[in-house]
Design a protein around this motif. Structure first.
Motif, PDB file in Angstrom:
ATOM      1  N   LEU A  39       4.087   5.771 -11.998  1.00 30.20           N
ATOM      2  CA  LEU A  39       4.691   5.323 -13.257  1.00 30.20           C
ATOM      3  C   LEU A  39       3.638   5.116 -14.344  1.00 30.20           C
ATOM      4  O   LEU A  39       3.915   5.341 -15.528  1.00 30.20           O
ATOM      5  N   SER A  40       2.439   4.720 -13.946  1.00 33.16           N
ATOM      6  CA  SER A  40       1.369   4.491 -14.934  1.00 33.16           C
ATOM      7  C   SER A  40       1.065   5.751 -15.734  1.00 33.16           C
ATOM      8  O   SER A  40       0.565   5.669 -16.845  1.00 33.16           O
ATOM      9  N   GLN A  41       1.336   6.909 -15.119  1.00 32.90           N
ATOM     10  CA  GLN A  41       1.017   8.183 -15.784  1.00 32.90           C
ATOM     11  C   GLN A  41       2.154   8.677 -16.682  1.00 32.90           C
ATOM     12  O   GLN A  41       2.041   9.748 -17.277  1.00 32.90           O
ATOM     13  N   GLN A  42       3.244   7.938 -16.767  1.00 31.25           N
ATOM     14  CA  GLN A  42       4.458   8.496 -17.399  1.00 31.25           C
ATOM     15  C   GLN A  42       4.675   8.065 -18.844  1.00 31.25           C
ATOM     16  O   GLN A  42       5.680   8.441 -19.453  1.00 31.25           O
ATOM     17  N   GLY A  43       3.793   7.250 -19.392  1.00 24.55           N
ATOM     18  CA  GLY A  43       4.038   6.729 -20.747  1.00 24.55           C
ATOM     19  C   GLY A  43       5.212   5.765 -20.724  1.00 24.55           C
ATOM     20  O   GLY A  43       5.628   5.292 -19.649  1.00 24.55           O
ATOM     21  N   ASP A  44       5.763   5.477 -21.896  1.00 21.73           N
ATOM     22  CA  ASP A  44       6.901   4.556 -21.940  1.00 21.73           C
ATOM     23  C   ASP A  44       8.075   5.165 -21.178  1.00 21.73           C
ATOM     24  O   ASP A  44       8.473   6.299 -21.458  1.00 21.73           O
ATOM     25  N   CYS A  45       8.599   4.430 -20.228  1.00 23.32           N
ATOM     26  CA  CYS A  45       9.686   4.976 -19.406  1.00 23.32           C
ATOM     27  C   CYS A  45      10.579   3.845 -18.899  1.00 23.32           C
ATOM     28  O   CYS A  45      10.226   2.667 -18.988  1.00 23.32           O
ATOM     29  N   LEU A  62       0.809  -1.227   0.000  1.00 19.17           N
ATOM     30  CA  LEU A  62       0.000   0.000   0.000  1.00 19.17           C
ATOM     31  C   LEU A  62       0.837   1.270   0.000  1.00 19.17           C
ATOM     32  O   LEU A  62       0.445   2.280  -0.575  1.00 19.17           O
ATOM     33  N   PHE A  63       1.970   1.218   0.703  1.00 21.36           N
ATOM     34  CA  PHE A  63       2.708   2.474   0.929  1.00 21.36           C
ATOM     35  C   PHE A  63       3.999   2.582   0.126  1.00 21.36           C
ATOM     36  O   PHE A  63       4.705   3.572   0.240  1.00 21.36           O
ATOM     37  N   LYS A  64       4.331   1.556  -0.647  1.00 23.61           N
ATOM     38  CA  LYS A  64       5.511   1.640  -1.520  1.00 23.61           C
ATOM     39  C   LYS A  64       5.125   1.300  -2.968  1.00 23.61           C
ATOM     40  O   LYS A  64       5.244   2.132  -3.852  1.00 23.61           O
ATOM     41  N   ILE A  65       4.716   0.060  -3.183  1.00 21.86           N
ATOM     42  CA  ILE A  65       4.537  -0.410  -4.565  1.00 21.86           C
ATOM     43  C   ILE A  65       3.389   0.329  -5.261  1.00 21.86           C
ATOM     44  O   ILE A  65       3.557   0.835  -6.377  1.00 21.86           O
ATOM     45  N   GLU A  66       2.238   0.404  -4.598  1.00 24.38           N
ATOM     46  CA  GLU A  66       1.084   1.017  -5.279  1.00 24.38           C
ATOM     47  C   GLU A  66       1.306   2.500  -5.610  1.00 24.38           C
ATOM     48  O   GLU A  66       1.006   2.924  -6.729  1.00 24.38           O
ATOM     49  N   PRO A  67       1.828   3.315  -4.689  1.00 26.36           N
ATOM     50  CA  PRO A  67       2.052   4.720  -5.062  1.00 26.36           C
ATOM     51  C   PRO A  67       3.054   4.871  -6.205  1.00 26.36           C
ATOM     52  O   PRO A  67       2.869   5.708  -7.095  1.00 26.36           O
ATOM     53  N   ILE A  68       4.103   4.048  -6.192  1.00 26.61           N
ATOM     54  CA  ILE A  68       5.104   4.153  -7.265  1.00 26.61           C
ATOM     55  C   ILE A  68       4.494   3.673  -8.582  1.00 26.61           C
ATOM     56  O   ILE A  68       4.655   4.318  -9.627  1.00 26.61           O
ATOM     57  N   ASP A  69       3.764   2.571  -8.541  1.00 28.70           N
ATOM     58  CA  ASP A  69       3.122   2.082  -9.772  1.00 28.70           C
ATOM     59  C   ASP A  69       2.108   3.103 -10.297  1.00 28.70           C
ATOM     60  O   ASP A  69       2.005   3.312 -11.508  1.00 28.70           O
ATOM     61  N   ALA A  70       1.360   3.726  -9.385  1.00 27.81           N
ATOM     62  CA  ALA A  70       0.365   4.723  -9.824  1.00 27.81           C
ATOM     63  C   ALA A  70       1.078   5.884 -10.515  1.00 27.81           C
ATOM     64  O   ALA A  70       0.640   6.374 -11.551  1.00 27.81           O
TER      65      ALA A  70
END
Ligand code: SF4
Length: 255
Positions: free
Chosen positions: A101-107, A91-99
């Motif tokens: 990164l999801s907004q960043q396009g190919d990266c 909840l406090f590491k993976i999900e915020p980072i994934d959320a």
């Protein structure tokens, strides 16, 4: 393609910021339960790296926007995270980072496993738009090599022994010895953890301890006072020097 660095403030990820950070953005995820020294370090590293890369470096802080930090979440739910229920990392590491990164396009996301850790992939989400890379492994840089780079730049974290494993001050991966070290070396933070642990208790009258052996931190404080009276040391850091870094936490947990 945007380039990101999974940044924890530790040895390997800081080395990546030095070696591969020009033009990149380091992502640091704040659980809201980090040690005070970690918050200071993140600010210091940010300033140093912006200078080093002539302003062409960015550090962003992400967090779970739905909850007001890990400790408050644990207190409200009366549910201490553990190795079996590791919602803290999810909840406090993976999900915020994934959320994010999801907004960043190919990266690209650079992960700080060193050459001694080849074969590890870490507790990452797998976002289809993200290319996960391991530049320290590709360049054959071991833990010792990373430490040398940091010493050259005056950026070795030199964390106290109670921060060797796990970034969160209430991390269940810390051993009894590590909490004892916290008591002797940073009593103010230890006292906060006593109140946190006591605030976790629910009406079932089963004591939910941070330590896996069931001992409460208040009991541990008594043990520490006995130790202090018996040993009469001025500097307790020597006593815990032999504590070794463990690698229980994954890529996003301040290994
Ligand atoms: S450092 Fe420990 S408590 Fe914090 S998220 Fe990682 S495993 Fe959970």
């Amino acid at each position: 393609m945007k380039r990101f660095i999974s940044f924890s403030g530790g040895v390997e990820s800081t080395t990546m910021c030095i070696l591969y950070g020009k033009g990149a953005t380091a992502i640091w995820c704040d659980t809201g339960a980090e040690h005070d020294l970690m918050y200071e370090r993140i600010d210091n590293v940010e300033k140093h790296l912006i200078d080093l890369h002539d302003g062409d470096f960015n550090l962003i802080r992400v967090k779970n926007e739905k909850h007001n930090g890990l400790e408050e979440y644990a207190m409200k739910s009366k549910y201490m995270p553990s190795g079996q229920a590791r919602y803290c990392t999810r909840l406090f590491k993976i999900e915020p980072i994934d959320a994010f990164l999801s907004q960043q396009g190919d990266c690209e996301l650079m992960i700080g496993f060193n050459a001694d850790e080849e074969g590890r992939t870490g507790n990452l989400g797998l976002k289809p738009n993200v290319k996960y890379t391991y530049p320290l492994i590709n360049d054959g840089l071991t833990r010792d090599d990373c430490e040398d780079v940091l010493k050259l730049h005056g950026l070795h974290p030199n964390f106290p022994v109670y921060m060797l494993r796990g970034g969160c001050r209430m991390c269940f991966f810390k051993s009894e010895k590590e909490y004892k070290a916290m008591y002797h070396l940073n009593k103010k933070e230890f006292d906060k953890m006593v109140l946190f642990e006591e605030g976790l208790q629910d009406k079932r009258l089963k004591f939910h301890s941070i330590l896996s052996n069931g001992k409460s931190l208040r009991q541990l404080a008594n043990d520490c006072e006995t130790e202090r009276a018996f040993l009469k040391l001025d500097d307790f850091s020597e006593l815990y020097k032999s504590l070794k870094k463990e690698t229980s936490c994954g890529a996003f947990c301040h290994r």
